[in-house]
Design a protein around this motif. Structure first.
Motif, PDB file in Angstrom:
ATOM      1  N   SER A   1      57.273  43.652  10.693  1.00 61.90           N
ATOM      2  CA  SER A   1      58.671  43.221  10.678  1.00 61.90           C
ATOM      3  C   SER A   1      58.943  42.223   9.562  1.00 61.90           C
ATOM      4  CB  SER A   1      59.048  42.603  12.025  1.00 61.90           C
ATOM      5  OG  SER A   1      58.878  43.521  13.075  1.00 61.90           O
ATOM      6  N   ALA A   2      57.946  41.414   9.207  1.00 62.63           N
ATOM      7  CA  ALA A   2      58.128  40.418   8.150  1.00 62.63           C
ATOM      8  C   ALA A   2      58.377  41.045   6.790  1.00 62.63           C
ATOM      9  CB  ALA A   2      56.910  39.504   8.078  1.00 62.63           C
ATOM     10  N   PHE A   3      57.880  42.264   6.580  1.00 65.69           N
ATOM     11  CA  PHE A   3      58.167  42.992   5.345  1.00 65.69           C
ATOM     12  C   PHE A   3      59.675  43.137   5.157  1.00 65.69           C
ATOM     13  CE2 PHE A   3      59.162  47.026   3.266  1.00 65.69           C
ATOM     14  CZ  PHE A   3      58.413  46.951   2.101  1.00 65.69           C
ATOM     15  N   TYR A   4      60.385  43.369   6.243  1.00 64.09           N
ATOM     16  CA  TYR A   4      61.836  43.543   6.185  1.00 64.09           C
ATOM     17  C   TYR A   4      62.571  42.203   6.180  1.00 64.09           C
ATOM     18  CZ  TYR A   4      60.704  48.383   6.979  1.00 64.09           C
ATOM     19  OH  TYR A   4      60.183  49.648   6.836  1.00 64.09           O
ATOM     20  N   LYS A   5      62.026  41.211   6.870  1.00 59.49           N
ATOM     21  CA  LYS A   5      62.647  39.888   6.857  1.00 59.49           C
ATOM     22  C   LYS A   5      62.687  39.315   5.450  1.00 59.49           C
ATOM     23  CE  LYS A   5      64.448  36.297   8.920  1.00 59.49           C
ATOM     24  NZ  LYS A   5      65.780  36.377   9.551  1.00 59.49           N
ATOM     25  N   MET A   6      61.624  39.575   4.676  1.00 60.37           N
ATOM     26  CA  MET A   6      61.564  39.123   3.294  1.00 60.37           C
ATOM     27  C   MET A   6      62.795  39.542   2.508  1.00 60.37           C
ATOM     28  SD  MET A   6      59.104  40.660   0.334  1.00 60.37           S
ATOM     29  CE  MET A   6      59.942  42.216   0.630  1.00 60.37           C
ATOM     30  N   ARG A   7      63.314  40.714   2.824  1.00 62.61           N
ATOM     31  CA  ARG A   7      64.352  41.317   1.993  1.00 62.61           C
ATOM     32  C   ARG A   7      65.743  40.723   2.199  1.00 62.61           C
ATOM     33  NH1 ARG A   7      63.416  47.535   3.037  1.00 62.61           N
ATOM     34  NH2 ARG A   7      65.296  47.645   1.724  1.00 62.61           N
ATOM     35  N   VAL A   8      65.884  39.776   3.103  1.00 68.55           N
ATOM     36  CA  VAL A   8      67.187  39.123   3.261  1.00 68.55           C
ATOM     37  C   VAL A   8      67.232  37.764   2.564  1.00 68.55           C
ATOM     38  CG1 VAL A   8      67.504  40.281   5.472  1.00 68.55           C
ATOM     39  CG2 VAL A   8      66.650  37.946   5.442  1.00 68.55           C
ATOM     40  N   ILE A   9      66.155  37.417   1.839  1.00 68.28           N
ATOM     41  CA  ILE A   9      66.083  36.108   1.196  1.00 68.28           C
ATOM     42  C   ILE A   9      66.732  36.119  -0.183  1.00 68.28           C
ATOM     43  CG2 ILE A   9      64.489  34.368   0.271  1.00 68.28           C
ATOM     44  CD1 ILE A   9      62.526  35.226   2.433  1.00 68.28           C
ATOM     45  N   ASP A  10      67.427  35.047  -0.509  1.00 65.87           N
ATOM     46  CA  ASP A  10      68.023  34.871  -1.835  1.00 65.87           C
ATOM     47  C   ASP A  10      67.032  34.076  -2.681  1.00 65.87           C
ATOM     48  OD1 ASP A  10      69.645  34.668  -4.014  1.00 65.87           O
ATOM     49  OD2 ASP A  10      70.934  33.106  -3.165  1.00 65.87           O
ATOM     50  N   PHE A  11      66.208  34.780  -3.466  1.00 68.50           N
ATOM     51  CA  PHE A  11      65.168  34.121  -4.247  1.00 68.50           C
ATOM     52  C   PHE A  11      65.771  33.283  -5.379  1.00 68.50           C
ATOM     53  CE2 PHE A  11      62.814  38.083  -2.953  1.00 68.50           C
ATOM     54  CZ  PHE A  11      62.043  37.449  -1.992  1.00 68.50           C
ATOM     55  N   LYS A  12      65.122  32.177  -5.654  1.00 70.53           N
ATOM     56  CA  LYS A  12      65.488  31.337  -6.785  1.00 70.53           C
ATOM     57  C   LYS A  12      64.212  30.960  -7.528  1.00 70.53           C
ATOM     58  CE  LYS A  12      69.475  29.293  -4.445  1.00 70.53           C
ATOM     59  NZ  LYS A  12      70.096  28.043  -3.930  1.00 70.53           N
ATOM     60  N   THR A  13      64.294  30.927  -8.854  1.00 70.79           N
ATOM     61  CA  THR A  13      63.129  30.587  -9.664  1.00 70.79           C
ATOM     62  C   THR A  13      62.572  29.220  -9.267  1.00 70.79           C
ATOM     63  OG1 THR A  13      63.979  31.877 -11.507  1.00 70.79           O
ATOM     64  CG2 THR A  13      62.293  30.234 -12.018  1.00 70.79           C
ATOM     65  N   ASP A  14      61.227  29.148  -9.165  1.00 68.27           N
ATOM     66  CA  ASP A  14      60.499  27.928  -8.784  1.00 68.27           C
ATOM     67  C   ASP A  14      60.752  27.502  -7.347  1.00 68.27           C
ATOM     68  OD1 ASP A  14      59.364  27.672 -11.320  1.00 68.27           O
ATOM     69  OD2 ASP A  14      61.107  26.580 -12.069  1.00 68.27           O
ATOM     70  N   GLN A  15      61.310  28.391  -6.551  1.00 68.89           N
ATOM     71  CA  GLN A  15      61.523  28.060  -5.143  1.00 68.89           C
ATOM     72  C   GLN A  15      60.203  28.128  -4.385  1.00 68.89           C
ATOM     73  OE1 GLN A  15      64.183  30.698  -3.130  1.00 68.89           O
ATOM     74  NE2 GLN A  15      64.206  29.530  -1.230  1.00 68.89           N
ATOM     75  N   ASN A  16      59.895  27.087  -3.640  1.00 66.94           N
ATOM     76  CA  ASN A  16      58.720  27.080  -2.784  1.00 66.94           C
ATOM     77  C   ASN A  16      59.106  27.626  -1.416  1.00 66.94           C
ATOM     78  OD1 ASN A  16      56.839  25.852  -4.622  1.00 66.94           O
ATOM     79  ND2 ASN A  16      57.940  23.926  -4.317  1.00 66.94           N
ATOM     80  N   LEU A  17      58.292  28.540  -0.912  1.00 66.68           N
ATOM     81  CA  LEU A  17      58.615  29.226   0.328  1.00 66.68           C
ATOM     82  C   LEU A  17      57.506  29.045   1.355  1.00 66.68           C
ATOM     83  CD1 LEU A  17      59.731  32.562  -1.361  1.00 66.68           C
ATOM     84  CD2 LEU A  17      61.203  30.688  -0.638  1.00 66.68           C
ATOM     85  N   PHE A  18      57.876  29.073   2.637  1.00 68.53           N
ATOM     86  CA  PHE A  18      56.890  29.026   3.695  1.00 68.53           C
ATOM     87  C   PHE A  18      57.492  29.673   4.940  1.00 68.53           C
ATOM     88  CE2 PHE A  18      59.406  25.200   3.936  1.00 68.53           C
ATOM     89  CZ  PHE A  18      59.667  25.073   5.285  1.00 68.53           C
ATOM     90  N   PHE A  19      56.637  30.100   5.863  1.00 64.52           N
ATOM     91  CA  PHE A  19      57.133  30.783   7.040  1.00 64.52           C
ATOM     92  C   PHE A  19      56.028  30.887   8.097  1.00 64.52           C
ATOM     93  CE2 PHE A  19      54.461  33.965   5.775  1.00 64.52           C
ATOM     94  CZ  PHE A  19      54.379  34.925   6.769  1.00 64.52           C
ATOM     95  N   PRO A  20      56.404  31.034   9.381  1.00 65.87           N
ATOM     96  CA  PRO A  20      55.422  31.219  10.453  1.00 65.87           C
ATOM     97  C   PRO A  20      55.121  32.700  10.674  1.00 65.87           C
ATOM     98  CG  PRO A  20      57.576  30.810  11.412  1.00 65.87           C
ATOM     99  CD  PRO A  20      57.759  30.771   9.907  1.00 65.87           C
ATOM    100  N   VAL A  21      53.852  33.036  10.858  1.00 68.46           N
ATOM    101  CA  VAL A  21      53.455  34.422  11.084  1.00 68.46           C
ATOM    102  C   VAL A  21      52.315  34.471  12.088  1.00 68.46           C
ATOM    103  CG1 VAL A  21      51.825  34.394   9.164  1.00 68.46           C
ATOM    104  CG2 VAL A  21      52.674  36.571   9.991  1.00 68.46           C
ATOM    105  N   THR A  22      52.252  35.555  12.843  1.00 66.52           N
ATOM    106  CA  THR A  22      51.139  35.748  13.765  1.00 66.52           C
ATOM    107  C   THR A  22      50.799  37.223  13.901  1.00 66.52           C
ATOM    108  OG1 THR A  22      50.270  35.262  15.970  1.00 66.52           O
ATOM    109  CG2 THR A  22      52.579  35.928  15.841  1.00 66.52           C
ATOM    110  N   ASP A  23      49.518  37.487  14.076  1.00 68.84           N
ATOM    111  CA  ASP A  23      49.056  38.826  14.424  1.00 68.84           C
ATOM    112  C   ASP A  23      48.590  38.853  15.874  1.00 68.84           C
ATOM    113  OD1 ASP A  23      46.730  37.376  14.347  1.00 68.84           O
ATOM    114  OD2 ASP A  23      45.700  38.663  12.903  1.00 68.84           O
ATOM    115  N   GLY A  24      48.886  37.778  16.601  1.00 68.65           N
ATOM    116  CA  GLY A  24      48.511  37.665  17.998  1.00 68.65           C
ATOM    117  C   GLY A  24      47.200  36.936  18.222  1.00 68.65           C
ATOM    118  N   LYS A  25      46.349  36.914  17.185  1.00 68.69           N
ATOM    119  CA  LYS A  25      45.061  36.231  17.311  1.00 68.69           C
ATOM    120  C   LYS A  25      45.125  34.806  16.769  1.00 68.69           C
ATOM    121  CE  LYS A  25      42.663  39.596  15.320  1.00 68.69           C
ATOM    122  NZ  LYS A  25      41.490  40.380  14.838  1.00 68.69           N
TER     123      LYS A  25
END
Length: 258
Positions: free
Chosen positions: A156-180
């Protein structure tokens, strides 16, 4: 040695492909159903190569809406298939599914069916009242792990990425889990870049995630890197992902979009 390298790379780099996309799933305001850059029926296909060897293909699909616990949900699918050459060494016919709420704010369920020698029937169930994710394989359950709100599964995160408005030199972070395990993935937008592939020439953003927390071949490699080229338009489609580790480079290239 070649067989060992193939076995190491095949599934690990499927995960890397997802992780590369994942780190750009930084928290955003709720995305309305009518403004998302993908739609039901979309299909994106990639070729997978190890150095100069064609290894297989990966295909993302947006399936029809489904219902989970009485609620309407998005349903995403990733299918990964090795080609005939790789089949002789390590056959892969994997299927990964992600499900999110209809507001597209967080995951509801994650499934993975893995073929071959290391068979798996994985299910990760999300409980947002308790803020937990629980991993099971062939019904054998692990203890739930704590996760923050707006956490996504790998597909699902592959698709969530696509709603972001990227900006040059923007630092990004996010929470993710595979259950483990759960972690905060970090990365940076380096800038714009033109890239030409057999499928066309694309104006892209060049993105680089942090990978020093990853295990396997990354831990064994000196200065491993992952780079992504994502279209600089409203659809935000990754057209190339390149992973460099001690056994060489693995490249995912866009083949087609339907």
């Amino acid at each position: 040695m070649q067989k060992q390298c193939i076995r190491i790379t095949c599934r690990q780099f499927i995960v890397v492909f997802l992780m590369g996309a994942l780190f750009f799933s930084t928290s955003l305001s709720n995305a309305g159903e009518n403004i998302l850059p993908f739609s039901i029926g979309e299909e994106i296909q990639y070729s997978v190569s190890w150095e100069m060897i064609r290894a297989g293909k990966a295909k993302f699909k947006v399936l029809p809406f489904t219902t989970l616990n009485g609620n309407k949900a998005y349903h995403f699918l990733l299918e990964v298939t090795s080609n005939n050459y790789i089949d002789m060494l390590y056959k892969i016919r994997d299927k990964l599914e992600g499900f999110t709420d209809i507001e597209f704010t967080q995951s509801l369920l994650y499934k993975k069916t893995q073929s071959g020698k290391d068979k798996r029937e994985v299910m990760v169930q999300f409980d947002w009242e308790k803020k937990t994710a629980r991993y099971s394989n062939f019904g054998g359950k692990r203890d739930p792990i704590q996760i923050p709100l707006k956490t996504f599964d790998p597909v699902s995160a592959f698709y969530k990425m696509r709603v972001i408005d990227f900006k040059t030199d923007q630092n990004l972070f996010f929470p993710v889990t595979d259950g483990k395990k759960y972690f905060m993935q970090e990365g940076k937008v380096l800038g714009r870049a033109k890239i030409t592939l057999p499928s066309g020439t694309f104006d892209t953003y060049l993105l680089v995630p942090r990978v020093n927390h990853l295990s396997g071949v990354f831990k064994k490699s000196k200065n491993p890197t992952v780079k992504l080229w994502v279209t600089a338009d409203d659809r935000k489609i990754p057209v190339r992902i390149k992973v460099k580790v001690f056994i060489g480079s693995i490249i995912f290239d866009l083949v087609s979009i339907k």
